[in-house]
Write a protein that holds these residues in place. Structure first.
Motif, PDB file in Angstrom:
ATOM      1  N   ASP A 135       0.803  -1.216   0.000  1.00 29.98           N
ATOM      2  CA  ASP A 135       0.000   0.000   0.000  1.00 29.98           C
ATOM      3  C   ASP A 135       0.845   1.279   0.000  1.00 29.98           C
ATOM      4  O   ASP A 135       0.290   2.382   0.027  1.00 29.98           O
ATOM      5  CB  ASP A 135      -0.922   0.007   1.230  1.00 29.98           C
ATOM      6  CG  ASP A 135      -1.936  -1.127   1.198  1.00 29.98           C
ATOM      7  OD1 ASP A 135      -2.429  -1.427   0.093  1.00 29.98           O
ATOM      8  OD2 ASP A 135      -2.212  -1.713   2.262  1.00 29.98           O
ATOM      9  N   THR A 136       2.171   1.143  -0.021  1.00 33.65           N
ATOM     10  CA  THR A 136       3.029   2.325  -0.001  1.00 33.65           C
ATOM     11  C   THR A 136       2.849   3.145  -1.282  1.00 33.65           C
ATOM     12  O   THR A 136       2.863   2.603  -2.389  1.00 33.65           O
ATOM     13  CB  THR A 136       4.504   1.918   0.123  1.00 33.65           C
ATOM     14  OG1 THR A 136       4.684   1.184   1.333  1.00 33.65           O
ATOM     15  CG2 THR A 136       5.402   3.137   0.150  1.00 33.65           C
ATOM     16  N   CYS A 137       2.671   4.447  -1.127  1.00 31.13           N
ATOM     17  CA  CYS A 137       2.602   5.341  -2.293  1.00 31.13           C
ATOM     18  C   CYS A 137       4.023   5.681  -2.706  1.00 31.13           C
ATOM     19  O   CYS A 137       4.645   6.594  -2.140  1.00 31.13           O
ATOM     20  CB  CYS A 137       1.809   6.596  -1.966  1.00 31.13           C
ATOM     21  SG  CYS A 137       1.730   7.751  -3.365  1.00 31.13           S
TER      22      CYS A 137
ATOM     23  N   GLU B 257       5.339   9.275  -3.826  1.00 35.02           N
ATOM     24  CA  GLU B 257       5.631  10.303  -2.835  1.00 35.02           C
ATOM     25  C   GLU B 257       7.046  10.204  -2.273  1.00 35.02           C
ATOM     26  O   GLU B 257       7.442  11.040  -1.475  1.00 35.02           O
ATOM     27  CB  GLU B 257       4.638  10.186  -1.665  1.00 35.02           C
ATOM     28  CG  GLU B 257       3.204  10.475  -2.041  1.00 35.02           C
ATOM     29  CD  GLU B 257       2.249  10.267  -0.879  1.00 35.02           C
ATOM     30  OE1 GLU B 257       1.109  10.744  -0.972  1.00 35.02           O
ATOM     31  OE2 GLU B 257       2.641   9.617   0.123  1.00 35.02           O
TER      32      GLU B 257
ATOM     33  N   ASP C 125      -0.897   0.888  -9.677  1.00 35.95           N
ATOM     34  CA  ASP C 125      -1.547   0.987  -8.380  1.00 35.95           C
ATOM     35  C   ASP C 125      -2.987   0.489  -8.393  1.00 35.95           C
ATOM     36  O   ASP C 125      -3.721   0.672  -9.368  1.00 35.95           O
ATOM     37  CB  ASP C 125      -1.530   2.432  -7.901  1.00 35.95           C
ATOM     38  CG  ASP C 125      -0.114   2.962  -7.719  1.00 35.95           C
ATOM     39  OD1 ASP C 125       0.839   2.167  -7.808  1.00 35.95           O
ATOM     40  OD2 ASP C 125       0.036   4.174  -7.506  1.00 35.95           O
TER      41      ASP C 125
ATOM     42  N   ASP D 188      -5.308   7.165  -6.422  1.00 36.43           N
ATOM     43  CA  ASP D 188      -5.091   8.252  -5.461  1.00 36.43           C
ATOM     44  C   ASP D 188      -3.626   8.671  -5.341  1.00 36.43           C
ATOM     45  O   ASP D 188      -3.336   9.847  -5.085  1.00 36.43           O
ATOM     46  CB  ASP D 188      -5.597   7.831  -4.076  1.00 36.43           C
ATOM     47  CG  ASP D 188      -7.077   7.504  -4.065  1.00 36.43           C
ATOM     48  OD1 ASP D 188      -7.478   6.552  -4.767  1.00 36.43           O
ATOM     49  OD2 ASP D 188      -7.833   8.189  -3.356  1.00 36.43           O
ATOM     50  N   CYS D 189      -2.703   7.713  -5.462  1.00 41.40           N
ATOM     51  CA  CYS D 189      -1.290   7.995  -5.234  1.00 41.40           C
ATOM     52  C   CYS D 189      -0.677   8.835  -6.343  1.00 41.40           C
ATOM     53  O   CYS D 189      -0.077   9.878  -6.075  1.00 41.40           O
ATOM     54  CB  CYS D 189      -0.525   6.679  -5.080  1.00 41.40           C
ATOM     55  SG  CYS D 189       1.278   6.852  -5.080  1.00 41.40           S
ATOM     56  N   ARG D 190      -0.835   8.433  -7.576  1.00 40.05           N
ATOM     57  CA  ARG D 190      -0.133   9.079  -8.690  1.00 40.05           C
ATOM     58  C   ARG D 190      -0.924  10.183  -9.366  1.00 40.05           C
ATOM     59  O   ARG D 190      -0.354  11.004 -10.086  1.00 40.05           O
ATOM     60  CB  ARG D 190       0.276   8.036  -9.736  1.00 40.05           C
ATOM     61  CG  ARG D 190       1.248   7.047  -9.190  1.00 40.05           C
ATOM     62  CD  ARG D 190       1.687   5.990 -10.190  1.00 40.05           C
ATOM     63  NE  ARG D 190       2.229   4.875  -9.450  1.00 40.05           N
ATOM     64  CZ  ARG D 190       3.446   4.865  -8.903  1.00 40.05           C
ATOM     65  NH1 ARG D 190       4.243   5.891  -9.077  1.00 40.05           N
ATOM     66  NH2 ARG D 190       3.856   3.825  -8.203  1.00 40.05           N
TER      67      ARG D 190
END
Length: 333
Positions: A53-55, A58, A103, A107-109
């Motif tokens: 689950d690590t983004c 970031e 992903d 939401d992350c990228r």
């Protein structure tokens, strides 16, 4: 009596060592080292304490170029740098396409929200896949605005590079994705040669294997079984069923602990119909995608290695192995 027992033990250990000595066989006469570029040319990131689950956007390292993972330019650059195969990630969309995106959520990228597979492909095309990248803990976002429309559909990739080879990573455990890939290749048989293999969730992977002849597949569970059983029984020359007719993803710091590494192990696996994919060093929190990403680690690859090398830095490793000039990558923003 004790001396006799000691002599017997020493003789047994010596026999096992000699039976499993790598130098018993030479490297293959026509060894062929091939390169798998993980996600194409992309922004690398701090791998400490990663989980699923690590983004990673970031926590990128200082950018060296402007390439973003899983995009058409990044894949083209990877092949130009010497990749034999490019690994890419897929998610089914609500309109029945395959979006090429790593992903589980956007939401992350991107500036969007929600699961990648909960969107239509046309909506995913509107997102900026460079939106979330930062190398300074969110103070600046150097790729923001540069990734709009860059999330490709799998059909776009295959249409643009039909003569290249790709490894598909299924991100879910839904068997229907295997059906989707098989149906795509049935409709477009000219792309069959481009899909070299598939891995990820067992259900879609083995569904695709059942439907697509000649597909290279493996599973995480199978790899654990293969390596564990070979560590325990390989000294006898036995190759476990889990190691047969597959690709064995092998971290380079684990390889020296396997019986017969490198030459004898390669010979045994080749005889069992398998090949090695050599990964980077395995460490705590490793999600299984560490690569041969620097010249020091590359130097650990044995001469005459006849298999695949997995890398996150194809722009560095490819030229180092092939002698070709480094690719001319656009400068970082």
């Amino acid at each position: 009596m004790k001396r006799l027992i000691l002599l017997v033990v020493v003789a047994l250990v010596a026999a096992i060592y000699l039976y499993n000595a790598s130098w018993r066989v030479g490297p293959p006469d026509e060894a062929e080292l091939r390169l798998i570029a993980h996600r194409g040319v992309h922004q690398t990131f701090d791998r400490a304490d990663l989980d699923n689950d690590t983004c990673t956007a970031e926590r990128i390292e200082q950018p060296r170029h402007n390439m973003l993972e899983n995009t058409l330019p990044s894949m083209a650059a990877a092949f130009a740098a010497g990749a034999d195969i490019v690994e890419l990630d897929v998610h089914p969309t609500t309109d029945g396409q395959f979006a090429v995106m790593h992903d589980w959520t956007v939401d992350c990228r991107t500036e969007g929200t929600g699961e990648t597979r909960a969107h239509a492909m046309a909506d995913l095309k509107k997102l900026d896949i460079g939106y979330g990248y930062s190398a300074d803990n969110g103070q600046t976002f150097p790729f923001r605005g540069l990734g709009i429309g860059q999330m490709p559909e799998l059909k776009e990739v295959l249409s643009a590079m039909p003569e290249r080879r790709f490894l598909v990573n299924f991100k879910s455990r839904e068997a229907r994705e295997g059906d989707m890939l098989a149906q795509l290749l049935t409709r477009h048989p000219e792309w069959r040669g481009a899909i070299w293999g598939a891995y990820g969730g067992d259900e879609p992977t083995y569904r695709a294997d059942a439907l697509i002849e000649g597909l290279h597949v493996w599973s995480r569970r199978g790899l654990v079984d293969c390596l564990g059983q070979y560590l325990g029984l390989g000294w006898t020359g036995y190759i476990p069923e889990a190691c047969r007719n597959t690709q064995v993803m092998l971290p380079i710091n684990v390889a020296p602990w396997l019986w017969g590494w490198p030459n004898l192990l390669q010979a045994r696996l080749h005889e069992a119909g398998s090949e090695i994919i050599l990964l980077g060093p395995f460490g705590a929190g490793d999600t299984g995608t560490a690569g041969i990403d620097d010249l020091e680690t590359l130097a650990l690859v044995p001469p005459g290695f006849d298999g695949y090398v997995w890398t996150n830095r194809i722009e560095l490793i490819g030229p180092a192995l092939t002698g070709r000039p480094p690719p001319d990558l656009p400068a970082a923003p």
